[in-house]
Design a protein around this motif. Structure first.
Motif, PDB file in Angstrom:
ATOM      1  N   ILE A  35       0.841  -1.206   0.000  1.00 16.17           N
ATOM      2  CA  ILE A  35       0.000   0.000   0.000  1.00 16.17           C
ATOM      3  C   ILE A  35       0.873   1.252   0.000  1.00 16.17           C
ATOM      4  CG2 ILE A  35      -1.640   1.333   1.399  1.00 16.17           C
ATOM      5  CD1 ILE A  35      -2.805  -1.454   2.266  1.00 16.17           C
ATOM      6  N   ILE A  36       1.938   1.222   0.809  1.00 15.46           N
ATOM      7  CA  ILE A  36       2.865   2.359   0.844  1.00 15.46           C
ATOM      8  C   ILE A  36       3.493   2.572  -0.529  1.00 15.46           C
ATOM      9  CG2 ILE A  36       5.126   3.065   1.758  1.00 15.46           C
ATOM     10  CD1 ILE A  36       4.144   1.885   4.481  1.00 15.46           C
ATOM     11  N   CYS A  37       3.847   1.496  -1.222  1.00 17.36           N
ATOM     12  CA  CYS A  37       4.426   1.611  -2.574  1.00 17.36           C
ATOM     13  C   CYS A  37       3.432   2.254  -3.539  1.00 17.36           C
ATOM     14  CB  CYS A  37       4.846   0.244  -3.100  1.00 17.36           C
ATOM     15  SG  CYS A  37       6.333  -0.407  -2.345  1.00 17.36           S
ATOM     16  N   LEU A  38       2.166   1.873  -3.422  1.00 20.07           N
ATOM     17  CA  LEU A  38       1.145   2.469  -4.296  1.00 20.07           C
ATOM     18  C   LEU A  38       0.993   3.961  -4.026  1.00 20.07           C
ATOM     19  CD1 LEU A  38      -1.547  -0.360  -4.128  1.00 20.07           C
ATOM     20  CD2 LEU A  38      -0.057   0.186  -6.061  1.00 20.07           C
ATOM     21  N   ILE A  39       0.992   4.335  -2.751  1.00 20.53           N
ATOM     22  CA  ILE A  39       0.901   5.753  -2.398  1.00 20.53           C
ATOM     23  C   ILE A  39       2.129   6.495  -2.907  1.00 20.53           C
ATOM     24  CG2 ILE A  39       0.871   7.396  -0.473  1.00 20.53           C
ATOM     25  CD1 ILE A  39      -0.785   5.239   1.077  1.00 20.53           C
ATOM     26  N   HIS A  40       3.303   5.905  -2.724  1.00 18.67           N
ATOM     27  CA  HIS A  40       4.545   6.516  -3.203  1.00 18.67           C
ATOM     28  C   HIS A  40       4.510   6.696  -4.727  1.00 18.67           C
ATOM     29  CE1 HIS A  40       8.759   7.484  -3.659  1.00 18.67           C
ATOM     30  NE2 HIS A  40       8.882   6.481  -4.527  1.00 18.67           N
ATOM     31  N   GLY A  41       3.933   5.736  -5.432  1.00 25.90           N
ATOM     32  CA  GLY A  41       3.822   5.863  -6.882  1.00 25.90           C
ATOM     33  C   GLY A  41       2.973   7.056  -7.299  1.00 25.90           C
ATOM     34  N   LEU A  42       1.940   7.333  -6.519  1.00 28.37           N
ATOM     35  CA  LEU A  42       1.068   8.478  -6.806  1.00 28.37           C
ATOM     36  C   LEU A  42       1.682   9.800  -6.357  1.00 28.37           C
ATOM     37  CD1 LEU A  42      -2.363   6.959  -5.694  1.00 28.37           C
ATOM     38  CD2 LEU A  42      -1.643   7.474  -8.042  1.00 28.37           C
ATOM     39  N   ILE A  43       2.337   9.762  -5.199  1.00 25.99           N
ATOM     40  CA  ILE A  43       2.928  10.971  -4.625  1.00 25.99           C
ATOM     41  C   ILE A  43       4.382  10.650  -4.242  1.00 25.99           C
ATOM     42  CG2 ILE A  43       2.693  12.780  -2.871  1.00 25.99           C
ATOM     43  CD1 ILE A  43      -0.246  11.742  -2.510  1.00 25.99           C
ATOM     44  N   PRO A  44       5.302  10.825  -5.194  1.00 24.48           N
ATOM     45  CA  PRO A  44       6.687  10.413  -4.977  1.00 24.48           C
ATOM     46  C   PRO A  44       7.384  11.051  -3.771  1.00 24.48           C
ATOM     47  CG  PRO A  44       6.306  10.817  -7.296  1.00 24.48           C
ATOM     48  CD  PRO A  44       5.079  11.287  -6.557  1.00 24.48           C
ATOM     49  N   GLY A  45       6.882  12.175  -3.302  1.00 27.91           N
ATOM     50  CA  GLY A  45       7.496  12.834  -2.157  1.00 27.91           C
ATOM     51  C   GLY A  45       7.220  12.134  -0.836  1.00 27.91           C
ATOM     52  N   LEU A  46       6.241  11.239  -0.825  1.00 25.01           N
ATOM     53  CA  LEU A  46       5.905  10.515   0.394  1.00 25.01           C
ATOM     54  C   LEU A  46       6.586   9.150   0.414  1.00 25.01           C
ATOM     55  CD1 LEU A  46       2.046  11.152   0.639  1.00 25.01           C
ATOM     56  CD2 LEU A  46       3.864  12.307   1.910  1.00 25.01           C
ATOM     57  N   PHE A  47       6.951   8.707   1.599  1.00 24.35           N
ATOM     58  CA  PHE A  47       7.503   7.359   1.816  1.00 24.35           C
ATOM     59  C   PHE A  47       8.692   7.058   0.905  1.00 24.35           C
ATOM     60  CE2 PHE A  47       2.809   6.992   2.581  1.00 24.35           C
ATOM     61  CZ  PHE A  47       2.874   6.919   3.957  1.00 24.35           C
ATOM     62  N   LYS A  48       9.631   7.997   0.840  1.00 26.26           N
ATOM     63  CA  LYS A  48      10.773   7.859  -0.068  1.00 26.26           C
ATOM     64  C   LYS A  48      11.627   6.622   0.213  1.00 26.26           C
ATOM     65  CE  LYS A  48      11.189  12.825  -0.540  1.00 26.26           C
ATOM     66  NZ  LYS A  48      12.093  13.968  -0.319  1.00 26.26           N
ATOM     67  N   LYS A  49      11.788   6.267   1.481  1.00 24.30           N
ATOM     68  CA  LYS A  49      12.653   5.139   1.814  1.00 24.30           C
ATOM     69  C   LYS A  49      11.931   4.054   2.595  1.00 24.30           C
ATOM     70  CE  LYS A  49      16.748   7.898   1.684  1.00 24.30           C
ATOM     71  NZ  LYS A  49      18.123   7.558   1.518  1.00 24.30           N
ATOM     72  N   THR A  50      10.658   4.229   2.841  1.00 26.60           N
ATOM     73  CA  THR A  50       9.912   3.294   3.675  1.00 26.60           C
ATOM     74  C   THR A  50       9.878   1.896   3.074  1.00 26.60           C
ATOM     75  OG1 THR A  50       8.543   5.114   4.465  1.00 26.60           O
ATOM     76  CG2 THR A  50       7.713   2.896   4.848  1.00 26.60           C
ATOM     77  N   ALA A  51       9.520   1.791   1.804  1.00 23.86           N
ATOM     78  CA  ALA A  51       9.390   0.475   1.166  1.00 23.86           C
ATOM     79  C   ALA A  51      10.724  -0.265   1.157  1.00 23.86           C
ATOM     80  CB  ALA A  51       8.840   0.614  -0.247  1.00 23.86           C
ATOM     81  N   SER A  52      11.790   0.423   0.769  1.00 20.80           N
ATOM     82  CA  SER A  52      13.088  -0.258   0.695  1.00 20.80           C
ATOM     83  C   SER A  52      13.567  -0.695   2.079  1.00 20.80           C
ATOM     84  CB  SER A  52      14.133   0.631   0.009  1.00 20.80           C
ATOM     85  OG  SER A  52      14.280   1.851   0.705  1.00 20.80           O
ATOM     86  N   SER A  53      13.316   0.119   3.107  1.00 20.17           N
ATOM     87  CA  SER A  53      13.742  -0.289   4.442  1.00 20.17           C
ATOM     88  C   SER A  53      12.915  -1.463   4.959  1.00 20.17           C
ATOM     89  CB  SER A  53      13.683   0.886   5.425  1.00 20.17           C
ATOM     90  OG  SER A  53      12.354   1.297   5.641  1.00 20.17           O
TER      91      SER A  53
END
Length: 65
Positions: A35-53
């Motif tokens: 879900i975080i990746c989907l949000i990041h895809g829509l708004i790249p400024g959010l969750f910049k490193k969350t998914a990778s961590s």
């Protein structure tokens, strides 16, 4: 299937409850990370490193077992 399950639990040295806890934790983390990746895809400024961590943390957990 039961024999395979018992063999798997013995191989990783976990009880059924321990294994279920780890599997549920990873599964829920994967769902939330998706879900975080989907949000990041829509708004790249959010969750910049969350998914990778999160992926790194999950890899560490799985690698230990």
């Amino acid at each position: 299937m039961i024999k395979d399950s018992k063999n798997h639990l013995n191989e990783i040295n976990e009880t059924y409850i321990q294994h279920m806890g780890v599997a549920f934790k990873i599964g829920i983390t994967m769902l939330l990370t998706g879900i975080i990746c989907l949000i990041h895809g829509l708004i790249p400024g959010l969750f910049k490193k969350t998914a990778s961590s999160q992926i790194t943390k999950m890899h560490e957990i799985v690698s230990r077992n």
